[in-house]
Scaffold this motif. Structure first.
Motif, short mmCIF file in Angstrom:
data_model
loop_
_atom_site.label_atom_id
_atom_site.label_comp_id
_atom_site.label_asym_id
_atom_site.label_seq_id
_atom_site.Cartn_x
_atom_site.Cartn_y
_atom_site.Cartn_z
N ARG A 99 -6.74 1.98 -5.57
CA ARG A 99 -5.82 2.51 -6.57
C ARG A 99 -4.47 2.84 -5.94
O ARG A 99 -3.42 2.49 -6.48
N ALA A 100 -4.48 3.51 -4.80
CA ALA A 100 -3.23 3.83 -4.11
C ALA A 100 -2.52 2.55 -3.69
O ALA A 100 -1.30 2.44 -3.81
N LYS A 101 -3.30 1.58 -3.24
CA LYS A 101 -2.71 0.31 -2.79
C LYS A 101 -2.07 -0.45 -3.96
O LYS A 101 -1.02 -1.07 -3.80
N SER A 102 -2.67 -0.38 -5.13
CA SER A 102 -2.06 -1.09 -6.27
C SER A 102 -0.74 -0.43 -6.66
O SER A 102 0.20 -1.12 -7.08
N ILE A 103 -0.63 0.88 -6.50
CA ILE A 103 0.65 1.55 -6.75
C ILE A 103 1.67 1.14 -5.69
O ILE A 103 2.82 0.80 -6.00
N PHE A 104 1.25 1.13 -4.44
CA PHE A 104 2.11 0.66 -3.35
C PHE A 104 2.61 -0.75 -3.63
O PHE A 104 3.80 -1.04 -3.52
N ASN A 105 1.70 -1.65 -3.98
CA ASN A 105 2.07 -3.04 -4.25
C ASN A 105 3.10 -3.14 -5.36
O ASN A 105 4.03 -3.94 -5.29
N HIS A 106 2.95 -2.33 -6.39
CA HIS A 106 3.90 -2.36 -7.51
C HIS A 106 5.27 -1.84 -7.06
O HIS A 106 6.29 -2.41 -7.42
N ILE A 107 5.27 -0.80 -6.24
CA ILE A 107 6.53 -0.21 -5.78
C ILE A 107 7.32 -1.18 -4.91
O ILE A 107 8.54 -1.24 -4.99
N ILE A 108 6.64 -1.95 -4.06
CA ILE A 108 7.37 -2.83 -3.14
C ILE A 108 7.61 -4.22 -3.71
O ILE A 108 8.32 -5.01 -3.10
N ASP A 109 7.06 -4.53 -4.86
CA ASP A 109 7.22 -5.85 -5.46
C ASP A 109 8.60 -5.97 -6.11
O ASP A 109 8.89 -5.32 -7.11
N ASP A 110 9.46 -6.80 -5.51
CA ASP A 110 10.83 -6.96 -6.02
C ASP A 110 10.86 -7.49 -7.46
O ASP A 110 11.83 -7.27 -8.17
N LYS A 111 9.83 -8.18 -7.88
CA LYS A 111 9.78 -8.70 -9.25
C LYS A 111 9.49 -7.57 -10.24
O LYS A 111 9.90 -7.63 -11.39
N SER A 112 8.78 -6.56 -9.80
CA SER A 112 8.40 -5.44 -10.67
C SER A 112 9.44 -4.33 -10.64
O SER A 112 9.79 -3.78 -11.68
N MET A 113 9.89 -4.00 -9.44
CA MET A 113 10.78 -2.85 -9.29
C MET A 113 11.89 -3.17 -8.30
O MET A 113 11.66 -3.81 -7.28
N GLU A 114 13.05 -2.68 -8.61
CA GLU A 114 14.18 -2.74 -7.69
C GLU A 114 15.00 -1.48 -7.93
O GLU A 114 15.40 -1.20 -9.06
N PHE A 115 15.19 -0.69 -6.86
CA PHE A 115 15.92 0.56 -7.02
C PHE A 115 16.58 0.93 -5.69
O PHE A 115 16.21 0.43 -4.63
N ASP A 116 17.60 1.80 -5.79
CA ASP A 116 18.29 2.28 -4.59
C ASP A 116 17.29 2.95 -3.66
O ASP A 116 16.39 3.67 -4.12
N HIS A 117 17.45 2.70 -2.39
CA HIS A 117 16.64 3.30 -1.33
C HIS A 117 15.21 2.76 -1.26
O HIS A 117 14.41 3.25 -0.48
N GLN A 118 14.91 1.73 -2.05
CA GLN A 118 13.57 1.14 -2.01
C GLN A 118 13.28 0.62 -0.60
O GLN A 118 12.22 0.88 -0.05
N LYS A 119 14.24 -0.09 -0.04
CA LYS A 119 14.04 -0.67 1.30
C LYS A 119 14.02 0.40 2.39
O LYS A 119 13.42 0.20 3.44
N ASP A 120 14.64 1.55 2.13
CA ASP A 120 14.59 2.65 3.10
C ASP A 120 13.17 3.22 3.20
O ASP A 120 12.78 3.75 4.24
N MET A 121 12.42 3.11 2.12
CA MET A 121 11.05 3.65 2.08
C MET A 121 10.06 2.77 2.83
O MET A 121 9.09 3.28 3.40
N PHE A 122 10.27 1.45 2.83
CA PHE A 122 9.28 0.52 3.39
C PHE A 122 8.78 0.88 4.78
O PHE A 122 7.57 0.92 5.01
N PRO A 123 9.67 1.14 5.74
CA PRO A 123 9.17 1.36 7.11
C PRO A 123 8.31 2.61 7.28
O PRO A 123 7.59 2.73 8.27
N VAL A 124 8.39 3.55 6.35
CA VAL A 124 7.65 4.80 6.51
C VAL A 124 6.50 4.96 5.51
O VAL A 124 5.85 6.00 5.47
N MET A 125 6.22 3.92 4.73
CA MET A 125 5.18 4.03 3.70
C MET A 125 3.78 3.90 4.29
O MET A 125 3.55 3.12 5.21
#
Length: 169
Positions: A99-125
């Motif tokens: 369940r947590a992984k499906s939320i993670f996948n949705h957050i990092i999927d550029d087709k689903s979501m694109e927002f400021d600071h999204q790429k800043d989050m990737f290295p620490v997720m």
């Protein structure tokens, strides 16, 4: 327009998906959950990475999934070491992680979501599951009564997004 509980001591954010949570035994996001994430995550990312005093101290953004303390329709005692209860713990641990992984996948999927600071989050997720451990205080259930009718199992089915900070800068 987002329902969330924020622990002011730890910074944990518990998103309230209301009745739009995962189906029993499923880790598939539904449309309402996606809509909540699409509203919440840009705000969350901006509050962390848009703040110059905070952004360089963020060491982790962790998505933690939980599951209810039930298995095959029955309550599972988290303190039990019985074989059947260990099997339930394993099942719910995997489910909460998925369940947590499906939320993670949705957050990092550029087709689903694109927002400021999204790429800043990737290295620490990070993504983790806790099953039904540390989830809820359990009320005694009389013989023959439904556990989830007396104990609100929906409250234990949740996702927490929390950040960690280190002492640098």
């Amino acid at each position: 327009g987002i329902k969330a509980d924020i622990d002011l001591q730890t910074g944990e954010v518990m998103l309230d998906f209301g009745d739009s949570y995962f189906e029993t035994g499923s880790s598939k996001l539904n449309g309402d959950m996606k809509a909540i994430l699409e509203k919440a995550m840009p705000v969350y990312a901006k509050s962390l990475f848009g703040n110059n005093k905070v952004k360089d101290k963020i060491s982790a953004v962790e998505i933690v999934g939980f599951a209810s303390p039930t298995y095959k329709g029955k309550y599972v005692d988290p303190n039990s070491s019985a074989k059947k209860d260990k099997q339930a713990l394993k099942y719910n641990m995997d489910l909460s992680y998925q369940r947590a992984k499906s939320i993670f996948n949705h957050i990092i999927d550029d087709k689903s979501m694109e927002f400021d600071h999204q790429k800043d989050m990737f290295p620490v997720m990070k993504v983790s599951g806790r099953s039904f451990l540390e989830v809820m205080k359990v009320k005694n259930v009389p013989q023959g009564k439904d556990f989830c009718a007396i104990n609100d199992c929906k409250k234990s089915q949740r996702v927490i997004i929390r950040f960690g900070m280190d002492g640098k800068k």
